[in-house]
Motif scaffolding. Structure first.
Motif, PDB file in Angstrom:
ATOM      1  N   LEU A 153       0.550  -1.412   0.319  1.00 30.16           N
ATOM      2  CA  LEU A 153      -0.120   0.481  -0.001  1.00 30.16           C
ATOM      3  C   LEU A 153       0.587   1.278  -0.218  1.00 30.16           C
ATOM      4  N   GLN A 154       1.758   1.432   0.631  1.00 26.69           N
ATOM      5  CA  GLN A 154       2.750   2.365   0.935  1.00 26.69           C
ATOM      6  C   GLN A 154       3.710   2.714  -0.359  1.00 26.69           C
ATOM      7  N   VAL A 155       4.319   1.546  -1.217  1.00 25.23           N
ATOM      8  CA  VAL A 155       4.409   1.451  -2.698  1.00 25.23           C
ATOM      9  C   VAL A 155       3.255   2.540  -3.987  1.00 25.23           C
ATOM     10  N   MET A 156       1.853   1.734  -3.418  1.00 26.61           N
ATOM     11  CA  MET A 156       0.946   2.401  -4.500  1.00 26.61           C
ATOM     12  C   MET A 156       0.828   3.147  -3.637  1.00 26.61           C
ATOM     13  N   ALA A 157       0.524   3.771  -3.016  1.00 28.78           N
ATOM     14  CA  ALA A 157       0.247   5.608  -3.386  1.00 28.78           C
ATOM     15  C   ALA A 157       1.354   6.463  -3.641  1.00 28.78           C
ATOM     16  N   GLU A 158       2.686   5.989  -3.539  1.00 30.94           N
ATOM     17  CA  GLU A 158       3.753   6.427  -4.067  1.00 30.94           C
ATOM     18  C   GLU A 158       3.376   6.311  -5.430  1.00 30.94           C
ATOM     19  N   THR A 159       2.891   5.669  -6.111  1.00 35.50           N
ATOM     20  CA  THR A 159       2.856   5.118  -7.827  1.00 35.50           C
ATOM     21  C   THR A 159       1.944   6.566  -7.944  1.00 35.50           C
ATOM     22  N   TRP A 160       0.800   5.656  -7.315  1.00 38.55           N
ATOM     23  CA  TRP A 160      -0.713   7.125  -7.345  1.00 38.55           C
ATOM     24  C   TRP A 160       0.062   8.734  -7.863  1.00 38.55           C
ATOM     25  N   ARG A 161       0.728   8.793  -6.441  1.00 34.94           N
ATOM     26  CA  ARG A 161       1.089   9.954  -6.495  1.00 34.94           C
ATOM     27  C   ARG A 161       1.696  11.029  -7.089  1.00 34.94           C
ATOM     28  N   LEU A 162       2.771  10.186  -7.340  1.00 33.73           N
ATOM     29  CA  LEU A 162       3.816  10.398  -9.118  1.00 33.73           C
ATOM     30  C   LEU A 162       3.442  10.571 -10.195  1.00 33.73           C
ATOM     31  N   HIS A 163       1.843   9.618 -10.205  1.00 36.71           N
ATOM     32  CA  HIS A 163       1.127   9.949 -11.954  1.00 36.71           C
ATOM     33  C   HIS A 163      -0.068  10.842 -11.714  1.00 36.71           C
ATOM     34  N   VAL A 164      -1.101  11.185 -10.540  1.00 32.66           N
ATOM     35  CA  VAL A 164      -2.274  11.250 -10.258  1.00 32.66           C
ATOM     36  C   VAL A 164      -1.877  12.399  -8.796  1.00 32.66           C
ATOM     37  N   PRO A 165      -0.870  13.295  -8.280  1.00 32.87           N
ATOM     38  CA  PRO A 165      -0.815  13.933  -7.899  1.00 32.87           C
ATOM     39  C   PRO A 165      -2.362  14.260  -7.020  1.00 32.87           C
ATOM     40  N   SER A 166      -3.588  14.637  -7.709  1.00 37.23           N
ATOM     41  CA  SER A 166      -4.669  15.086  -6.361  1.00 37.23           C
ATOM     42  C   SER A 166      -4.991  13.693  -5.736  1.00 37.23           C
ATOM     43  N   THR A 167      -4.231  12.194  -5.922  1.00 39.69           N
ATOM     44  CA  THR A 167      -4.804  11.614  -4.992  1.00 39.69           C
ATOM     45  C   THR A 167      -4.932  11.084  -3.838  1.00 39.69           C
ATOM     46  N   PRO A 168      -6.210  11.517  -2.908  1.00 39.09           N
ATOM     47  CA  PRO A 168      -5.875  11.719  -1.404  1.00 39.09           C
ATOM     48  C   PRO A 168      -4.979  10.641  -0.922  1.00 39.09           C
ATOM     49  N   ALA A 169      -4.577  10.636  -0.327  1.00 38.47           N
ATOM     50  CA  ALA A 169      -3.788   9.687   0.947  1.00 38.47           C
ATOM     51  C   ALA A 169      -5.090   9.576   1.005  1.00 38.47           C
ATOM     52  N   GLN A 170      -6.489   9.219   2.084  1.00 38.26           N
ATOM     53  CA  GLN A 170      -6.877   8.506   2.785  1.00 38.26           C
ATOM     54  C   GLN A 170      -7.430   6.919   1.394  1.00 38.26           C
ATOM     55  N   TYR A 171      -6.822   7.142   0.025  1.00 36.26           N
ATOM     56  CA  TYR A 171      -7.397   6.354  -0.676  1.00 36.26           C
ATOM     57  C   TYR A 171      -6.709   4.825  -0.355  1.00 36.26           C
ATOM     58  N   PHE A 172      -5.587   4.995   0.546  1.00 36.61           N
ATOM     59  CA  PHE A 172      -5.028   4.153   0.067  1.00 36.61           C
ATOM     60  C   PHE A 172      -4.266   3.411   1.675  1.00 36.61           C
ATOM     61  N   SER A 173      -5.670   3.427   2.599  1.00 36.62           N
ATOM     62  CA  SER A 173      -5.619   3.776   3.703  1.00 36.62           C
ATOM     63  C   SER A 173      -5.856   1.735   3.967  1.00 36.62           C
ATOM     64  N   PRO A 174      -4.895   1.643   4.903  1.00 36.91           N
ATOM     65  CA  PRO A 174      -5.154  -0.123   5.424  1.00 36.91           C
ATOM     66  C   PRO A 174      -6.256  -0.692   6.681  1.00 36.91           C
ATOM     67  N   GLU A 175      -7.127   0.586   6.731  1.00 41.61           N
ATOM     68  CA  GLU A 175      -8.150   1.035   7.254  1.00 41.61           C
ATOM     69  C   GLU A 175      -9.426   0.423   6.654  1.00 41.61           C
ATOM     70  N   LEU A 176      -9.331   0.727   4.808  1.00 40.78           N
ATOM     71  CA  LEU A 176     -10.108   0.517   3.660  1.00 40.78           C
ATOM     72  C   LEU A 176     -10.571  -1.393   3.738  1.00 40.78           C
ATOM     73  N   MET A 177     -11.250  -1.360   3.881  1.00 35.76           N
ATOM     74  CA  MET A 177     -12.442  -2.658   4.158  1.00 35.76           C
ATOM     75  C   MET A 177     -11.796  -3.581   2.010  1.00 35.76           C
ATOM     76  N   VAL A 178     -11.580  -2.869   1.434  1.00 37.79           N
ATOM     77  CA  VAL A 178     -10.984  -2.713  -0.525  1.00 37.79           C
ATOM     78  C   VAL A 178      -9.517  -3.307  -0.250  1.00 37.79           C
ATOM     79  N   LEU A 179      -9.529  -2.766   0.293  1.00 34.30           N
ATOM     80  CA  LEU A 179      -7.798  -3.391   0.720  1.00 34.30           C
ATOM     81  C   LEU A 179      -7.193  -3.799   1.886  1.00 34.30           C
ATOM     82  N   GLN A 180      -8.050  -4.854   2.428  1.00 34.65           N
ATOM     83  CA  GLN A 180      -7.754  -5.946   3.581  1.00 34.65           C
ATOM     84  C   GLN A 180      -7.649  -7.078   2.466  1.00 34.65           C
TER      85      GLN A 180
END
Length: 287
Positions: free
Chosen positions: A221-248
């Motif tokens: 998730l850390q690497v994925m968040a960095e990847t998205w921010r590189l290509h889509v800087p406006s991507t909210p950090a919470q999109y990659f929160s481990p608390e999200l069920m879809v990311l578990q």
């Protein structure tokens, strides 16, 4: 970097993992050779592929590879020499016309005896078999419980049973195949679960494989968040929160999927045959 969440299934013929985070061409070639990979089954959408592409020599095409027998079909729209694309699963007999009026290259034309020349396949074939989760099932933000996640998986295979069959076909035909999506968790998890069931694995074996992703999620998730921010800087950090069920990858989600699958579809081997694999291909998944 690397392909994360990597492990082997089905007697070594099938590998599952994430997308190739940070691999340059040299590292990609080394990774593929080290693991003996003959085909890459990429389940990602076009957008996902554009952010983290495979740097495979001759990756989208066929030239420079190994010859296969005359009359063999080019699976899942693999390119033919010259970069021309052939429709999914279309054969390439001599003289066949392909989209936009492009003729089949000379290497595929009939030889002097009138027989079609052999199709050429790359040493590692890159196959795009996309499933966009949002396009198939709507917003992933609606996933709040493990049961919701299991139901999401059911939605995919109800809508696209052929997608599962296509994902497993190279392995069923004897090629050592890496199946992956972005994290190697959900789309890859569904394909892997059905491959394991078809191979005769128990429900507990499938659950163990699915939940093995959990320990890898923080780094991914850390690497994925960095990847998205590189290509889509406006991507909210919470999109990659481990608390999200879809990311578990909770046990309850895959158990719900397996129980619902058994009620609705019965045996995984029957499902795969109806989805498009031959009986020989389905049986090969057990070998």
């Amino acid at each position: 970097m690397a392909v994360l969440n990597l492990r082997t299934l089905a007697g070594g013929r099938l590998l599952r993992g994430s997308q190739p985070f940070g691999l340059d061409a040299a590292a990609t070639s080394d990774f593929l050779a080290r693991h003996g990979i003959q085909a890459i089954m990429d389940l990602r959408s076009e957008l996902e592929r554009s952010m983290v592409p495979w740097l495979v020599p001759n990756g989208a095409g066929v030239p420079g590879g190994t010859e296969v027998p005359d009359g063999t079909e080019v699976p899942n729209g693999a390119g033919v020499p010259g970069g021309t694309e052939v429709p999914n699963g279309a054969g390439v007999p001599g003289g066949t016309e392909v989209p936009n009026g492009a003729s089949v290259p000379a290497s595929l034309a009939p030889n002097a005896g009138g027989e079609p020349a052999a199709v050429v396949r790359p040493a590692v074939e890159l196959i795009h078999n996309p499933l966009d989760p949002n396009a198939v099932a709507g917003s992933l933000r609606a996933i709040e419980t493990p049961q919701d996640l299991g139901n999401l998986y059911l939605t995919w295979i109800r809508a696209r049973p052929e997608w599962v069959a296509d994902a497993l076909r190279p392995a069923a035909q004897g090629r050592r195949t890496l199946v992956h999506c972005s994290l190697g968790k959900d789309r890859t998890g569904v394909v892997s679960a059905l491959a394991l069931l078809a191979a005769g694995a128990s429900e507990d074996d499938v659950v163990k494989d699915y939940t093995a992703t959990t320990v890898n999620l923080p780094d991914m998730l850390q690497v994925m968040a960095e990847t998205w921010r590189l290509h889509v800087p406006s991507t909210p950090a919470q999109y990659f929160s481990p608390e999200l069920m879809v990311l578990q990858s909770p046990e309850a989600a895959i158990r719900h999927f397996l129980a619902s699958f058994a009620r609705e579809f019965g045996d995984a081997r029957d499902f795969l045959r109806e989805a498009g694999l031959t009986s020989v291909e389905v049986s090969a998944l057990r070998d």
